[in-house]
Design an enzyme around this catalytic site. Structure first.
Site, PDB file in Angstrom:
ATOM      1  N   SER A 166      51.147  32.094  57.627  1.00 22.09           N
ATOM      2  CA  SER A 166      50.197  32.265  56.521  1.00 22.09           C
ATOM      3  C   SER A 166      51.014  32.460  55.259  1.00 22.09           C
ATOM      4  CB  SER A 166      49.315  33.495  56.744  1.00 22.09           C
ATOM      5  OG  SER A 166      50.043  34.679  56.443  1.00 22.09           O
ATOM      6  N   ASP A 167      50.373  32.425  54.116  1.00 18.88           N
ATOM      7  CA  ASP A 167      51.018  32.888  52.894  1.00 18.88           C
ATOM      8  C   ASP A 167      50.814  34.412  52.835  1.00 18.88           C
ATOM      9  OD1 ASP A 167      52.297  33.072  50.458  1.00 18.88           O
ATOM     10  OD2 ASP A 167      51.184  31.448  49.506  1.00 18.88           O
ATOM     11  N   TRP A 168      51.364  35.025  51.839  1.00 18.67           N
ATOM     12  CA  TRP A 168      51.393  36.486  51.663  1.00 18.67           C
ATOM     13  C   TRP A 168      49.971  37.087  51.746  1.00 18.67           C
ATOM     14  CZ3 TRP A 168      55.889  39.359  50.640  1.00 18.67           C
ATOM     15  CH2 TRP A 168      55.708  40.665  50.181  1.00 18.67           C
ATOM     16  N   VAL A 169      49.730  37.875  52.765  1.00 16.29           N
ATOM     17  CA  VAL A 169      48.400  38.447  53.101  1.00 16.29           C
ATOM     18  C   VAL A 169      47.259  37.421  53.069  1.00 16.29           C
ATOM     19  CG1 VAL A 169      49.043  40.812  52.440  1.00 16.29           C
ATOM     20  CG2 VAL A 169      47.787  39.447  50.805  1.00 16.29           C
ATOM     21  N   GLY A 170      47.591  36.196  53.286  1.00 13.57           N
ATOM     22  CA  GLY A 170      46.580  35.132  53.250  1.00 13.57           C
ATOM     23  C   GLY A 170      45.502  35.326  54.313  1.00 13.57           C
TER      24      GLY A 170
END
Ligand code: BGC
Length: 751
Positions: free
Chosen positions: A277-281
């Site tokens: 995922s992206d950052w806290v996505g």
């Protein structure tokens, strides 16, 4: 110091070679792959559910990470560990864990680690896979030296809207250029010792209004035609991983999008690496409104195909219960863990010695890395206009005024995402000009005029005075770094603050003046394009900005960059791109009811592919090979290009096509092939560009590629305004199912 002299590097190279790099040669490939699958399955068989999910947890240095998480097998991947000391400590802790699985160490290494190379959009302007590979290899070598083994790059997001600040991290607006550059970056990173993560999958570069993180609507056929080819090229070039995008695509957030993450990526493209995922996505799926809580977000993400949770802590927190409750089959977790372990084995992480903690990134910049950064940077500058041949600085000039806040901006010239870049390593434009001017006996006056945003122009009188007293003015303006990159969307793309007024005042001095623009996107020049005869787009050139800019301003090297993105006249023209569809009412002068603005020209200020040189090139003797093309054949176009000027130069020879009558509207022009060549004065070279007939069609919504019988128009030249050179005919209609089409079929780019 040469990199090969760095202790331990040969060992690492050996470890990489022993594990057959990440892409073993064909013969060894199958045996190697089988051995890896055996090791993966053996290891998986020994893992508890918690240990498996630990491999799917990607955590940054600092809270919430506890160092014990590593020895307890709860953090299989780490990010922002950018010193050998921290990496070595984490590696030692991983060795204390029950199964001793080595962690991944990820970092945003986009355009350099310690030595900064040009930002990716600038690098794309070089139109040279060789240059892209070189820059990425250097970035990777330096990062790998301190133990980083995975980069969150390249960004393969195509963007047609330069309001979006992250356009600077990619290659611009064209899928053919994008595929070539993305593949070269993946290869360069791998060669330098980093696994790549192609990001942000997908459609992130087309947010509505150019607003970072906003929603995207792209029909599936258009995804396949335009937005996906660079990602596909990343797969074929051997990217180890993908990163899911923040945005929702057609209403389905990319982080929980089974069509993207499973149907396209795994089933159609056969990608067997992993997706983070992206950052806290994953947690953001709650904000997207498709999950009520963290547990549902985690479940939706993993079931859609996101293998790893970056900084959300939701997998580690919820997936054990989700599995026990039967809401997520353990086989899904196993498959994700397999992808992660397979990648770690391919990278050779199990067989590598740990990093030597005494290594320091101060080993860089080295003379070699500086030289490479300078060479790359000067390939990326785009000479937008050069009326009266103001540039290069004539030899008669004895004194130069260097004005503008970005002339001496060691931090800003590194651009966003500068990893471990230190502004103390930067050579500014002012310094570069001084170094070049001093031995030639030229005097250099410096006047910053205003602050970086040019709000306060108290320094204008001094700058005007410096200009009046000098033979030549070099003005350096543009976007400070803060206005570019992530979360830096702009609604007003004019040169910021009072730059335009200042430049107009400088022009009134009547002195020959060249404007160097720094920035991560085209900026709106307004009257400046009229008032200032010579304009050089320099992007953010990195550590060696000064020497590289001086090389070009003084004519030691001719500029050879070409615009990877259409340059608008006004922000209101955006999105703006060359490969657009025709309309039923093409622009006609004096006819209001055709494609036009009533308050602005319809054309861009500078088209895609545009860029001047200090010399001129003449195209002649265009020859098309076979004009009738059957399935499997190649459209071959040869052209003679002659340097008709008095200086050496490089030209990017570009081939565009158009299908004028098809079952669906097709773009007015599409770049299909290009090659950058160097020519001495008077020299002629024959360039042959090849386009497989398998890339002259378009996709249907289900991913089928349709090549239709009929005429194809061909254009060749030095920009998207290339001249028509003839027609070819495709003899029969044929279809290529999604699983059989390869990205390389659509790119024809000389290396
Ligand atoms: C960005 C990613 C980046 C990640 C880790 C996010 O905010 O969207 O591109 O890789 O942070 O730094």
């Amino acid at each position: 110091m040469r990199l090969s002299d760095v202790p331990g590097l040969t060992q690492m190279a050996l470890a990489l070679a022993l594990t057959a790099s990440f892409l073993p040669a064909a013969g060894a490939q199958e045996a190697g792959a089988q051995a890896i699958e055996r090791r993966v399955n053996e290891l998986l068989g020994q893992m508890t559910l918690e240990e498996k999910i630990g491999q799917l947890n990607l955590v940054s240095h600092g809270p919430p990470l506890r160092w014990e998480d590593i020895s307890e097998g709860k953090a299989g991947a780490l990010l922002n560990f950018n010193s050998a000391q921290d990496v070595a400590r984490a590696q030692a802790l991983a060795r204390q864990s029950r199964l001793k699985i080595p962690p991944l160490f990820g970092l945003d290494v986009l355009h350099g680690f310690r030595t900064q190379f040009p930002l990716p959009l600038g690098e794309a302007a070089a139109f040279s896979p060789r240059v892209s590979r070189l820059a990425s290899e250097w970035a990777a070598k330096e990062a790998a030296y301190v133990g980083v083994n995975w980069t969150f790059a390249p960004m393969a997001d195509l963007s047609r809207d330069s309001r979006w600040g992250r356009i600077v991290e990619g290659f611009g607006e064209d899928p053919t250029l994008g595929a070539a550059v993305t593949a070269a970056r993946v290869e360069g990173f791998r060669k330098g010792g980093l696994a790549a993560a192609a990001k942000h999958f997908a459609g992130y570069g087309a947010p509505q209004g150019g607003r970072d993180y906003d929603t995207t609507y792209i029909p599936r056929a258009e995804m396949y035609d335009t937005y996906l080819p660079p990602f596909r090229a990343a797969v074929e070039a051997g990217t180890a991983s993908f990163m899911a995008a923040f945005n929702a695509l057609n209403g389905e957030p990319s982080t929980a999008n089974p069509w993207l993450l499973t149907d396209v990526l795994r089933t159609q493209w056969g990608f067997d690496g992993f997706v983070t995922s992206d950052w806290v996505g994953i947690g953001e799926l709650i904000n997207h409104g498709i999950a009520a809580d963290g547990a549902e977000a985690a479940r939706k993400a993993i079931l859609a195909g996101v293998d790893m949770d970056m900084m959300g802590q939701l997998y580690i927190k919820h997936l054990p219960d989700e599995v026990r409750a039967g809401r997520v089959p353990e086989s899904v977790i196993d498959e994700s863990v397999r992808r992660v372990l397979r990648t770690k084995f391919r990278m050779g992480l199990f067989d590598r010695p740990d990093i030597d903690p005494s290594r320091l990134d101060t080993a860089f910049p080295s003379p070699e890395s500086r030289q490479a950064a300078r060479e790359v940077a000067r390939e990326t500058f785009v000479l937008l206009q050069n009326r009266d041949d103001v540039l290069p600085v004539p030899s008669s000039v004895r004194s130069i005024a260097v004005v503008g806040p970005l002339a001496d901006a060691p931090h800003d010239q590194m651009g966003p995402h500068a990893a471990r870049g230190h502004k103390e390593d930067s050579v500014t434009i002012l310094e570069g000009i001084r170094r070049r001017a001093q031995p030639a006996g030229l005097s250099v006056r410096h006047a910053p005029v205003c602050d970086l945003f040019c709000r306060n122009t108290d320094g204008l009188p001094a700058a005007l005075e410096a200009a009046r007293q000098s033979d030549f003015v070099i003005a350096v303006f543009g976007e400070p770094q803060e206005l570019s990159g992530e979360a830096a969307s702009r609604a007003h793309m004019e040169l910021s603050g009072k730059q335009i007024e200042v430049l107009e005042e400088l022009a009134k001095t009547g002195k020959p003046i060249a404007l160097v623009i720094m920035g991560g996107r085209p900026q709106i020049l307004g009257p400046v394009a009229e008032r200032i005869p010579s304009i050089l787009m320099a992007w953010y050139p990195g550590t060696e900005t000064g020497p590289a800019v001086a090389d070009v301003l003084f004519g030691d090297v001719s500029p050879s960059g070409k615009l990877p993105v259409t340059w608008p006249r006004a922000t209101g023209q955006l999105p703006l791109y060359y490969n657009r569809l025709p309309t039923g009412r093409p622009t006609l002068p004096n006819n209001r009811f055709t494609l036009n603005y009533i308050d602005e020209a319809i054309t861009p200020l500078y088209p895609f592919g545009w860029g001047l040189s200090y010399t001129q090139f003449a195209y002649s003797d265009v020859r098309m090979g076979q004009k009738q093309l059957d399935e499997g054949q190649i459209l071959e176009v040869s052209v003679n290009v002659k340097n008709t000027g008095a200086r050496e130069g490089q030209e990017v020879v570009q081939l565009y096509t158009r299908d004028p009558v098809a079952s669906r509207s097709r773009p007015l022009r599409e770049l299909k092939a290009f090659e950058k060549i160097a020519l001495k004065p008077g020299e002629t070279k024959q360039v042959t560009l090849r386009v497989p007939v398998e890339s002259l069609g378009f996709h249907l919504d289900d991913g089928t590629y349709l090549v239709e019988a009929g005429a194809i128009q061909v254009f060749v030249g030095g920009s998207a305004l290339a001249d028509p050179v003839g027609e070819a005919e495709i003899l029969k209609t044929f279809r290529i199912p999604p699983m059989e089409r390869r990205a390389s079929a659509s790119t024809s780019v000389a290396q």
